[in-house]
Structure formats: C-alpha cells, structure tokens
Motif scaffolding. Structure first.
Motif, PDB file in Angstrom:
ATOM      1  N   LEU A  71       0.827  -1.213   0.000  1.00 20.74           N
ATOM      2  CA  LEU A  71       0.000   0.000   0.000  1.00 20.74           C
ATOM      3  C   LEU A  71       0.857   1.257   0.000  1.00 20.74           C
ATOM      4  O   LEU A  71       0.490   2.268  -0.607  1.00 20.74           O
ATOM      5  CB  LEU A  71      -0.941  -0.011   1.203  1.00 20.74           C
ATOM      6  CG  LEU A  71      -2.071  -1.047   1.145  1.00 20.74           C
ATOM      7  CD1 LEU A  71      -2.850  -1.057   2.450  1.00 20.74           C
ATOM      8  CD2 LEU A  71      -3.016  -0.773  -0.030  1.00 20.74           C
ATOM      9  N   ASN A  72       2.008   1.204   0.659  1.00 24.56           N
ATOM     10  CA  ASN A  72       2.903   2.361   0.646  1.00 24.56           C
ATOM     11  C   ASN A  72       3.509   2.582  -0.730  1.00 24.56           C
ATOM     12  O   ASN A  72       3.778   3.725  -1.115  1.00 24.56           O
ATOM     13  CB  ASN A  72       3.987   2.206   1.711  1.00 24.56           C
ATOM     14  CG  ASN A  72       3.550   2.748   3.060  1.00 24.56           C
ATOM     15  OD1 ASN A  72       3.397   3.960   3.232  1.00 24.56           O
ATOM     16  ND2 ASN A  72       3.314   1.865   4.011  1.00 24.56           N
ATOM     17  N   ARG A  73       3.729   1.510  -1.485  1.00 28.53           N
ATOM     18  CA  ARG A  73       4.203   1.688  -2.865  1.00 28.53           C
ATOM     19  C   ARG A  73       3.129   2.363  -3.713  1.00 28.53           C
ATOM     20  O   ARG A  73       3.434   3.228  -4.550  1.00 28.53           O
ATOM     21  CB  ARG A  73       4.596   0.333  -3.474  1.00 28.53           C
ATOM     22  CG  ARG A  73       5.882  -0.248  -2.909  1.00 28.53           C
ATOM     23  CD  ARG A  73       6.403  -1.383  -3.774  1.00 28.53           C
ATOM     24  NE  ARG A  73       5.524  -2.540  -3.778  1.00 28.53           N
ATOM     25  CZ  ARG A  73       5.592  -3.535  -2.910  1.00 28.53           C
ATOM     26  NH1 ARG A  73       6.500  -3.520  -1.954  1.00 28.53           N
ATOM     27  NH2 ARG A  73       4.763  -4.568  -2.993  1.00 28.53           N
ATOM     28  N   ILE A  74       1.875   1.976  -3.496  1.00 29.71           N
ATOM     29  CA  ILE A  74       0.768   2.626  -4.209  1.00 29.71           C
ATOM     30  C   ILE A  74       0.696   4.099  -3.836  1.00 29.71           C
ATOM     31  O   ILE A  74       0.508   4.970  -4.695  1.00 29.71           O
ATOM     32  CB  ILE A  74      -0.558   1.907  -3.894  1.00 29.71           C
ATOM     33  CG1 ILE A  74      -0.564   0.510  -4.525  1.00 29.71           C
ATOM     34  CG2 ILE A  74      -1.759   2.721  -4.385  1.00 29.71           C
ATOM     35  CD1 ILE A  74      -1.724  -0.359  -4.098  1.00 29.71           C
ATOM     36  N   ALA A  75       0.861   4.395  -2.541  1.00 25.18           N
ATOM     37  CA  ALA A  75       0.841   5.787  -2.082  1.00 25.18           C
ATOM     38  C   ALA A  75       1.987   6.583  -2.701  1.00 25.18           C
ATOM     39  O   ALA A  75       1.808   7.741  -3.105  1.00 25.18           O
ATOM     40  CB  ALA A  75       0.915   5.830  -0.562  1.00 25.18           C
ATOM     41  N   ALA A  76       3.164   5.969  -2.786  1.00 25.36           N
ATOM     42  CA  ALA A  76       4.320   6.663  -3.356  1.00 25.36           C
ATOM     43  C   ALA A  76       4.099   6.993  -4.829  1.00 25.36           C
ATOM     44  O   ALA A  76       4.426   8.104  -5.288  1.00 25.36           O
ATOM     45  CB  ALA A  76       5.571   5.817  -3.178  1.00 25.36           C
ATOM     46  N   GLU A  77       3.559   6.051  -5.585  1.00 18.91           N
ATOM     47  CA  GLU A  77       3.290   6.306  -7.001  1.00 18.91           C
ATOM     48  C   GLU A  77       2.251   7.410  -7.170  1.00 18.91           C
ATOM     49  O   GLU A  77       2.367   8.257  -8.062  1.00 18.91           O
ATOM     50  CB  GLU A  77       2.821   5.024  -7.690  1.00 18.91           C
ATOM     51  CG  GLU A  77       3.919   3.988  -7.880  1.00 18.91           C
ATOM     52  CD  GLU A  77       5.091   4.524  -8.680  1.00 18.91           C
ATOM     53  OE1 GLU A  77       4.857   5.211  -9.689  1.00 18.91           O
ATOM     54  OE2 GLU A  77       6.244   4.264  -8.296  1.00 18.91           O
ATOM     55  N   ALA A  78       1.243   7.416  -6.303  1.00 12.56           N
ATOM     56  CA  ALA A  78       0.231   8.467  -6.365  1.00 12.56           C
ATOM     57  C   ALA A  78       0.830   9.825  -6.017  1.00 12.56           C
ATOM     58  O   ALA A  78       0.462  10.851  -6.604  1.00 12.56           O
ATOM     59  CB  ALA A  78      -0.924   8.140  -5.417  1.00 12.56           C
ATOM     60  N   ALA A  79       1.760   9.831  -5.068  1.00 12.89           N
ATOM     61  CA  ALA A  79       2.409  11.085  -4.684  1.00 12.89           C
ATOM     62  C   ALA A  79       3.243  11.641  -5.836  1.00 12.89           C
ATOM     63  O   ALA A  79       3.252  12.857  -6.088  1.00 12.89           O
ATOM     64  CB  ALA A  79       3.281  10.859  -3.449  1.00 12.89           C
ATOM     65  N   LYS A  80       3.949  10.765  -6.543  1.00 16.06           N
ATOM     66  CA  LYS A  80       4.724  11.209  -7.706  1.00 16.06           C
ATOM     67  C   LYS A  80       3.805  11.776  -8.777  1.00 16.06           C
ATOM     68  O   LYS A  80       4.038  12.867  -9.312  1.00 16.06           O
ATOM     69  CB  LYS A  80       5.520  10.036  -8.283  1.00 16.06           C
ATOM     70  CG  LYS A  80       6.608   9.483  -7.399  1.00 16.06           C
ATOM     71  CD  LYS A  80       7.218   8.256  -8.075  1.00 16.06           C
ATOM     72  CE  LYS A  80       8.139   7.494  -7.147  1.00 16.06           C
ATOM     73  NZ  LYS A  80       8.655   6.253  -7.788  1.00 16.06           N
ATOM     74  N   GLN A  81       2.757  11.015  -9.095  1.00 19.15           N
ATOM     75  CA  GLN A  81       1.852  11.403 -10.181  1.00 19.15           C
ATOM     76  C   GLN A  81       1.176  12.732  -9.921  1.00 19.15           C
ATOM     77  O   GLN A  81       0.979  13.544 -10.818  1.00 19.15           O
ATOM     78  CB  GLN A  81       0.820  10.300 -10.393  1.00 19.15           C
ATOM     79  CG  GLN A  81      -0.181  10.566 -11.515  1.00 19.15           C
ATOM     80  CD  GLN A  81      -1.394  11.348 -11.031  1.00 19.15           C
ATOM     81  OE1 GLN A  81      -1.886  11.107  -9.937  1.00 19.15           O
ATOM     82  NE2 GLN A  81      -1.861  12.290 -11.832  1.00 19.15           N
ATOM     83  N   SER A  82       0.820  12.978  -8.653  1.00 23.36           N
ATOM     84  CA  SER A  82       0.050  14.178  -8.326  1.00 23.36           C
ATOM     85  C   SER A  82       0.921  15.350  -7.885  1.00 23.36           C
ATOM     86  O   SER A  82       0.392  16.395  -7.522  1.00 23.36           O
ATOM     87  CB  SER A  82      -0.974  13.850  -7.224  1.00 23.36           C
ATOM     88  OG  SER A  82      -0.338  13.325  -6.070  1.00 23.36           O
ATOM     89  N   GLY A  83       2.242  15.176  -7.906  1.00 29.79           N
ATOM     90  CA  GLY A  83       3.136  16.288  -7.603  1.00 29.79           C
ATOM     91  C   GLY A  83       3.236  16.638  -6.137  1.00 29.79           C
ATOM     92  O   GLY A  83       3.560  17.781  -5.791  1.00 29.79           O
ATOM     93  N   ARG A  84       2.965  15.666  -5.256  1.00 27.87           N
ATOM     94  CA  ARG A  84       3.014  15.939  -3.829  1.00 27.87           C
ATOM     95  C   ARG A  84       4.421  16.322  -3.374  1.00 27.87           C
ATOM     96  O   ARG A  84       5.427  15.914  -3.937  1.00 27.87           O
ATOM     97  CB  ARG A  84       2.548  14.714  -3.037  1.00 27.87           C
ATOM     98  CG  ARG A  84       1.080  14.339  -3.230  1.00 27.87           C
ATOM     99  CD  ARG A  84       0.138  15.381  -2.650  1.00 27.87           C
ATOM    100  NE  ARG A  84       0.343  15.576  -1.234  1.00 27.87           N
ATOM    101  CZ  ARG A  84      -0.246  14.873  -0.262  1.00 27.87           C
ATOM    102  NH1 ARG A  84      -1.084  13.886  -0.588  1.00 27.87           N
ATOM    103  NH2 ARG A  84      -0.035  15.150   1.009  1.00 27.87           N
ATOM    104  N   GLY A  85       4.475  17.095  -2.284  1.00 31.34           N
ATOM    105  CA  GLY A  85       5.754  17.516  -1.719  1.00 31.34           C
ATOM    106  C   GLY A  85       6.195  16.659  -0.560  1.00 31.34           C
ATOM    107  O   GLY A  85       7.270  16.867   0.007  1.00 31.34           O
TER     108      GLY A  85
END
Length: 243
Positions: free
Chosen positions: A130-144
C-alpha cells in the motif's frame, strides 16, 4: 512534463536515485545523461535536476535549481479508512494521496471483510504494498511529501487518536452535520470512513463518545473506496485547496 522522483540523497548541487526508481529509469525509460527530472526531498522542496550518469543501481544528477513544492494543502488531513478488500483498498489509498491526505491509517471494524494477516510479517508486506501505491500516487500528483500508510489497527484504537486533531469527522450513513458547518478554521483534521459493510450503530455511538463529529455526504450511500475521496475533496474545496 518531466518525470518526478523522491530522494533524500540531495547534497549541494548533486543528487542520486537508487533502488527500484533507478532500475525503472535505466531499464524501462532508458534515461540518458542530459535528460532533466524533478526531484523532491519529501520535505516540500522540489529540485530541477539533470542526469549525469545512469545505471540499473544508481542514477546520478546535477541539481540546477530548487523551489518550494506547490501541491501541498494548507491543512493537514489524515484519512482513517476501514480496511477494504483488494482493489478497493488500493483505490482508496491512491485517491486519498492524490487529494492531499497527509497520512492514511487503516483500521479493522465490525463489518470489515478483510481479516488481519496471520503474522506481523505478512501484515508488514501488505502495508509495504500500500505504501508503494501511495508513493506512485504522490509522484503522479506532484506531492511535496510521501504520505505514509500505517499498519492497520482495531477501530477502538483508532478512536483513541481522535484527540490529536482539531476536529475528527465520522462519515456515517445515518447522516450528521453538513461538512461546511464543521470544517472552518481547523488546521488538523481526521476523516473516518467505513469498510464495505459500513459502521454498526454501536460503533457510531463509540465514535461520538470518543469526540468524533458525525457528518454526512448527502442521501446517497457511497462505496468504501469512494467515501474517503469524496470527503477529502469536499474538505479541500471548503478550505480553498482545490482552487
């Protein structure tokens, strides 16, 4: 749009990317020296960087400039999500990160379909996924930042954390106060949403006793993977973070 990667290995005008991201750059994207990327240190600072060396184990870069990340909301919201089955939990985590959740805290409740893993090691593996999914979402959405998905906990334990926030919202199919009446000047917000079977009346009573505020999202019953995203979207809109 330049590809975005998280790394803590940024020192002065040099940076490195290692692990799966380096392998992806080298073998999948076939990155070459001279190509530019956006790096983030996970502390709301972005860096424009140019690749100087590529291998499957490490990618080295030259930092060209830095600037504060612009995608982080002005409020801190943590999503307490009733542990759902399979792709439903994946979607709930992915969309929560895209919409600005600072952390995700899964929990087991009375109507949760998924059972706890047989061993702590198995539970850790599920959390890592689930953390890998969160990391990919953070990259895609430009999170800081890289929002973390915590290990799942019992519902009663989750309730003990409610006092850590300015307000803790309890999304209940039995209804409650309109969100616009509850979300005002708070800076730290928790959102509790249920699993496939929703919350029981007893759990709703326990939530109120723990200080959570029951709120509704209209007359429709939302799926467990939809409710966290819907609640986060409304909270972000009400606080000016979707403008």
């Amino acid at each position: 749009m330049a590809h975005r990667y998280f790394t803590k290995d940024i020192v002065g005008d040099t940076a490195t990317i290692t692990g799966p991201d380096a392998l992806h750059l080298a073998k999948v994207l076939r990155a070459k020296p001279g190509e530019k990327l956006i790096l983030c240190n996970g502390k709301q600072m972005d860096y424009e960087a140019e690749i100087t060396e590529v291998s499957a184990s490490v990618v080295r870069l030259r930092v060209l400039g830095s600037y504060p990340s612009v995608a982080e909301p002005t409020i801190w919201v943590e999503a307490f999500i009733g542990y759902a089955k399979g792709e439903r939990m994946d979607l709930a985590v992915q969309k929560a990160v895209e919409l600005g959740a600072g952390a995700i805290r899964p929990f087991f409740s009375a109507n949760t379909v998924v059972k706890p893993a047989k061993t702590p090691a198995d539970e850790q593996k599920k959390a890592q996924r689930l953390n890998r999914i969160a990391a990919e979402a953070a990259k895609q959405s430009g999170r800081g930042i890289l929002p973390q998905v915590a290990l799942p906990m019992p519902f009663k334990q989750a309730l003990t954390l409610a006092n850590n926030y300015d307000v803790s919202l309890f999304l209940y199919e039995g209804g409650g106060q309109p969100l616009q009446q509850v979300v005002q000047q708070q800076e730290r917000i928790a959102i509790f949403t249920g699993a496939e079977g929703g919350f029981t009346p007893t759990e709703a009573e326990q939530a109120v006793q723990a200080g959570l505020v029951p709120v509704g999202l209209g007359p429709r019953i939302l799926r467990c993977e939809t409710a966290p995203a819907a609640a986060l979207a409304v909270v972000m809109a009400l606080t000016g973070n979707l403008e």
